[in-house]
Design a protein around this motif. Structure first.
Motif, mmCIF file in Angstrom:
data_model
loop_
_atom_site.group_PDB
_atom_site.id
_atom_site.type_symbol
_atom_site.label_atom_id
_atom_site.label_comp_id
_atom_site.label_asym_id
_atom_site.label_seq_id
_atom_site.Cartn_x
_atom_site.Cartn_y
_atom_site.Cartn_z
ATOM 1 N N ALA A 7 0.822 -1.200 0.000
ATOM 2 C CA ALA A 7 0.000 0.000 0.000
ATOM 3 C C ALA A 7 0.853 1.246 0.000
ATOM 4 O O ALA A 7 0.500 2.267 -0.585
ATOM 5 C CB ALA A 7 -0.933 -0.010 1.214
ATOM 6 N N ASN A 8 2.017 1.172 0.658
ATOM 7 C CA ASN A 8 2.899 2.336 0.679
ATOM 8 C C ASN A 8 3.390 2.685 -0.716
ATOM 9 O O ASN A 8 3.630 3.846 -1.028
ATOM 10 C CB ASN A 8 4.086 2.070 1.605
ATOM 11 N N TYR A 9 3.557 1.672 -1.573
ATOM 12 C CA TYR A 9 3.987 1.953 -2.934
ATOM 13 C C TYR A 9 2.911 2.729 -3.691
ATOM 14 O O TYR A 9 3.223 3.531 -4.564
ATOM 15 C CB TYR A 9 4.314 0.655 -3.662
ATOM 16 N N ARG A 10 1.669 2.489 -3.355
ATOM 17 C CA ARG A 10 0.604 3.244 -4.008
ATOM 18 C C ARG A 10 0.658 4.715 -3.631
ATOM 19 O O ARG A 10 0.220 5.578 -4.377
ATOM 20 C CB ARG A 10 -0.762 2.652 -3.637
ATOM 21 N N LEU A 11 1.188 5.008 -2.452
ATOM 22 C CA LEU A 11 1.318 6.399 -2.024
ATOM 23 C C LEU A 11 2.364 7.135 -2.852
ATOM 24 O O LEU A 11 2.306 8.351 -2.989
ATOM 25 C CB LEU A 11 1.692 6.445 -0.541
ATOM 26 N N VAL A 12 3.309 6.393 -3.416
ATOM 27 C CA VAL A 12 4.361 7.028 -4.210
ATOM 28 C C VAL A 12 3.785 7.615 -5.493
ATOM 29 O O VAL A 12 4.248 8.655 -5.980
ATOM 30 C CB VAL A 12 5.465 5.998 -4.532
ATOM 31 N N LEU A 13 2.761 6.995 -6.061
ATOM 32 C CA LEU A 13 2.201 7.458 -7.325
ATOM 33 C C LEU A 13 1.680 8.889 -7.244
ATOM 34 O O LEU A 13 2.004 9.711 -8.112
ATOM 35 C CB LEU A 13 1.092 6.497 -7.774
ATOM 36 N N PRO A 14 0.884 9.263 -6.219
ATOM 37 C CA PRO A 14 0.452 10.666 -6.129
ATOM 38 C C PRO A 14 1.620 11.624 -5.955
ATOM 39 O O PRO A 14 1.588 12.740 -6.490
ATOM 40 C CB PRO A 14 -0.466 10.674 -4.895
ATOM 41 N N LEU A 15 2.652 11.200 -5.221
ATOM 42 C CA LEU A 15 3.802 12.087 -5.017
ATOM 43 C C LEU A 15 4.563 12.292 -6.322
ATOM 44 O O LEU A 15 5.045 13.392 -6.603
ATOM 45 C CB LEU A 15 4.717 11.502 -3.949
ATOM 46 N N ILE A 16 4.672 11.249 -7.122
ATOM 47 C CA ILE A 16 5.304 11.405 -8.431
ATOM 48 C C ILE A 16 4.486 12.367 -9.282
ATOM 49 O O ILE A 16 5.037 13.229 -9.990
ATOM 50 C CB ILE A 16 5.448 10.034 -9.124
ATOM 51 N N ALA A 17 3.158 12.234 -9.213
ATOM 52 C CA ALA A 17 2.288 13.155 -9.959
ATOM 53 C C ALA A 17 2.502 14.590 -9.497
ATOM 54 O O ALA A 17 2.511 15.521 -10.315
ATOM 55 C CB ALA A 17 0.825 12.748 -9.777
ATOM 56 N N ALA A 18 2.693 14.786 -8.194
ATOM 57 C CA ALA A 18 2.928 16.134 -7.671
ATOM 58 C C ALA A 18 4.244 16.699 -8.195
ATOM 59 O O ALA A 18 4.325 17.880 -8.572
ATOM 60 C CB ALA A 18 2.929 16.108 -6.140
ATOM 61 N N LEU A 19 5.288 15.855 -8.237
ATOM 62 C CA LEU A 19 6.583 16.310 -8.754
ATOM 63 C C LEU A 19 6.485 16.673 -10.233
ATOM 64 O O LEU A 19 7.046 17.680 -10.682
ATOM 65 C CB LEU A 19 7.631 15.221 -8.542
ATOM 66 N N VAL A 20 5.785 15.848 -11.003
ATOM 67 C CA VAL A 20 5.603 16.141 -12.433
ATOM 68 C C VAL A 20 4.857 17.457 -12.607
ATOM 69 O O VAL A 20 5.207 18.284 -13.462
ATOM 70 C CB VAL A 20 4.850 14.990 -13.127
ATOM 71 N N ALA A 21 3.823 17.673 -11.777
ATOM 72 C CA ALA A 21 3.069 18.930 -11.854
ATOM 73 C C ALA A 21 3.967 20.123 -11.544
ATOM 74 O O ALA A 21 3.862 21.175 -12.188
ATOM 75 C CB ALA A 21 1.886 18.885 -10.887
ATOM 76 N N CYS A 22 4.857 19.973 -10.576
ATOM 77 C CA CYS A 22 5.775 21.070 -10.235
ATOM 78 C C CYS A 22 6.726 21.373 -11.384
ATOM 79 O O CYS A 22 6.998 22.539 -11.689
ATOM 80 C CB CYS A 22 6.567 20.715 -8.974
#
Length: 709
Positions: A7-22
């Motif tokens: 489940a923790n790996y699923r949390l990485v996906l939104p953070l990657i999306a946030a970095l891409v957005a930045c």
């Protein structure tokens, strides 16, 4: 736990999306710039700049002036008259937001070329004054600035009257570039005190939001019309540019300090239409000016006439004359009203987007859906409110909308990831805890997987213990299959009642059942809930046994013990097999009260701890019982059965028994006679028989000392 780790790996996906957005945010694609500019325009519509008279006037070549004076272009002699009249009215400096790139069509030389005149007439025409020379003289006699426009071809720029001093790194690379230019006639350009670019650089949507203070015209630095007019007015010989590795940040023009964007442009904070700013040109030409309306003013000559096509889109909506944009820029500079988008704005916005995304990811992961949604909404409201306050109170252009969009997208992804992880956890819990048979326990563990850890916690709980009498005889007189069928039917009934009252099945040992209340989910009313459950279990057991006895099956009666107190509740037994149960003295007392029934002849014993919070249930006192191995006695009561309630008032309970018990409690000698009378009238009342036997054995008072468990 593998499921939680995945489940923790699923949390990485939104953070990657946030970095891409930045990253996208910092790169500023055209669509993002358009969105950001739209936000800034809305800020301006909500809070336009209040007009403040800064001594800037527009002489408008409007439709009425063209009607009165004549079509544009006017004769340069008329324009020279305009300059002279403006100077006479007290104008400090004059700039033309129009181009004089061609000779006057009414000049004598033009007439001689176009007409076939006799030599005498031609000589007379040639002796007439040259309008361009007249205009040049007017320019020379006053502080005037002419315009330079952008063009496709590379033109020759007039001689510049200023020097550029750069503090920091070279600024040429940052300035807006013009591919070509077209200037006023050399005769006029040389006569003017300055020449400035009248070119705007609108954004992709065609709206003009900034005015350049300097442009790069094929390697030559050229001041804009605004900057040149200020320089001429200030009588400054030099313009100082402050630049660094990230771009330009300030222009110094005389005593004026003008903050700019990295490309040397000045953000305009627009006002609504201000009538005091504009004067029709015909009033100047006809000496109809209001008194002192131009004294000490910076004057811009431009046009609002639609036919002359110098109209621009404004952030406030609609179109305005281009000359008004120059005028508004001058007003802001003269009054020190700065509207800025700092060079650190994009970095700050990207940081806010990333920090907000991380915060909401954590919130979405740890808090409930309602709490996390409320937190996300509050964060977005605060973020956009901060952007608005920054504009309204500090005149800073900080974009809160795009970071909000990035944060919202990341939050949604985090919520979806959490939902997926939660579903996975629930499936895992359902499989891992198939051994648990209590629905409220499984539901609690599905909502609180952390409760699977070994160990326990202290809390107040209530306990019901039941046992079936004469079970051995039932086993001896029936086949094992028959006994199992009878037992399962009996236990199903008891457990169904327990689950209806949201009790937790603690254990089943043969024909005995232990039920727990207020664990794992706390129940504020657990004593009353447990008592109601026990009373219904007693009714069910009596009816079930009676039905089987009618069929000739010797099914025993059920004894019930009920107590509440502090225990330790949790998982015990090691990491392989979980045994969720309660441990503590309260559990032992409830079990001992169930056993006490066989000595009293009763079917249910309730402790005083339960009785104290359930005064509405009819009961009668057994006495203070000192259980074997205990140092302190406890009060014990028997809830009245339905058969007893048919003969007594629920409000008075069993008045005859209570009266006899009071005598016993007071160690009154007449207690023996009272219980003897009750025993005679109630030969089936086992508790009366027990108390009578105690008295016959010489015992006194309510204390009952148990010699056996």
């Amino acid at each position: 736990m593998s499921i939680l780790k995945s489940a923790n790996y699923r949390l990485v996906l939104p953070l990657i999306a946030a970095l891409v957005a930045c990253v996208i945010f910092i790169l500023e694609p055209l669509s993002l710039q358009t969105l950001r500019n739209g936000v800034f325009d809305q800020y301006q519509r909500w809070h336009p700049r209040a007009y403040q008279d800064a001594g800037v006037r527009i002489i408008d070549l409007d439709d009425e002036s063209l009607k009165r004076v004549g079509q544009w272009p006017w004769s340069r002699a008329q324009v020279a008259t305009l300059v002279t009249q403006l100077k006479a009215a007290g104008a400090d400096s004059i700039a033309f937001d129009v181009l004089f790139a061609e000779p006057d069509r009414t000049a004598p030389s033009a007439m001689l070329r176009g007409w076939n005149l006799s030599s005498s007439v031609a000589a007379q025409v040639a002796s007439l004054p040259d309008p361009d020379a007249q205009f040049a003289q007017a320019l020379r006699n006053n502080k005037t600035v002419l315009g330079i426009a952008e063009a496709q071809q590379v033109g020759t720029l007039p001689a510049q009257h200023f020097g550029v001093v750069t503090k920091g790194l070279p600024a040429e690379q940052w300035l807006p570039k013009l591919s070509g230019t077209v200037s006023a006639l050399p005769q006029l350009a040389d006569a003017a005190a300055g020449n400035g670019a009248i070119t705007f650089i609108p954004d992709a949507d065609g709206i003009v939001r900034r005015v350049p203070l300097m442009v790069n015209a094929n390697g030559e630095l050229l001041l804009s019309l605004v900057s040149e007019l200020l320089r001429v007015s200030e009588e400054s010989r030099n313009v100082i540019i402050h630049s660094e590795s990230t771009g330009i940040n300030q222009f110094d023009i005389g005593k004026l300090r003008v903050p700019t964007s990295a490309d040397g442009q000045f953000w305009i904070h627009f006002t609504r239409t201000a009538p005091g700013r504009t004067i029709p040109a015909w009033q100047v030409m006809t000496n109809a000016l209001p008194k002192d309306s131009l004294r000490g003013s910076l004057v811009l000559v431009g046009t609002s006439a639609q036919g002359l096509q110098d109209l621009r889109f404004s952030p406030l909506g609609g179109v305005i004359p281009g000359v008004e944009i120059h005028a508004q820029a001058l007003e802001q500079i003269k009054t020190g009203h700065w509207l800025q988008r700092p060079q650190w704005a994009s970095a700050l916005e990207a940081f806010v987007m990333l920090a907000g995304s991380i915060a909401l990811c954590i919130l979405a992961w740890r808090a409930s859906a309602i709490v996390s949604a409320a937190g996300a909404l509050l964060l977005l409201i605060c973020l956009n409110w901060a952007g608005w306050i920054a504009f309204r109170d500090h005149r800073l252009l900080l974009d809160a909308v795009m970071p909000s969009i990035g944060i919202a997208i990341t939050y949604v992804l985090a919520s979806v990831a959490r939902h997926m992880a939660t579903e996975a956890k629930q499936r895992w819990i359902q499989q891992a805890f198939a051994r648990y048979v209590s629905p409220n326990r499984v539901a609690y563990l599905m909502s609180n997987p952390d409760a699977l850890e070994l160990g326990g916690r202290r809390q107040q709980c209530s306990f019901i213990f039941t046992d079936l009498t004469d079970f051995t005889g039932l086993v001896e007189s029936n086949s094992p299959e028959t006994v199992v069928a009878y037992l399962n039917e009996y236990l199903d009934g008891l457990i169904e009642i327990a689950f209806r009252y949201e009790g937790t099945l603690d254990r089943i040992v043969g024909d005995a059942v232990a039920i727990m209340f207020s664990a794992p989910v706390p129940q504020a009313d657990h004593p009353a809930r447990a008592l109601k459950c026990a009373l219904e279990m007693r009714r069910y057991a009596q009816q079930h046994a009676a039905a089987l006895r009618e069929k000739g099956i010797a099914f025993g009666s059920t004894r019930i013990g009920l107590h509440c107190g502090e225990v330790v509740v949790g998982n015990f037994g090691g990491g392989t097999i979980f045994d969720y149960r309660a441990m503590g003295d309260a559990v032992n007392i409830a079990a001992r009260l169930e056993t006490l029934n066989q000595h009293l002849g009763t079917t249910m014993c309730v402790s005083g701890a339960i009785r104290e919070v359930c005064l509405d249930v009819p009961m009668r006192a057994v006495g203070q019982v000192l259980l074997k191995g205990k140092s302190q006695s406890i009060a014990v009561y028997e809830p009245l059965t339905e058969a007893m309630l048919d003969n007594v008032s629920p409000h008075h309970q069993d008045a005859e028994y209570d009266a006899a018990f009071d005598l016993l409690k007071q160690e009154d000698a007449s207690a023996l006679a009272a219980f003897a009378h009750l025993n005679k009238t109630r030969p089936q009342d086992t508790l009366v028989a027990f108390q009578l036997q105690r008295l016959k054995n010489g015992e006194r008072g309510e204390l009952i000392v148990m010699a056996v468990k």
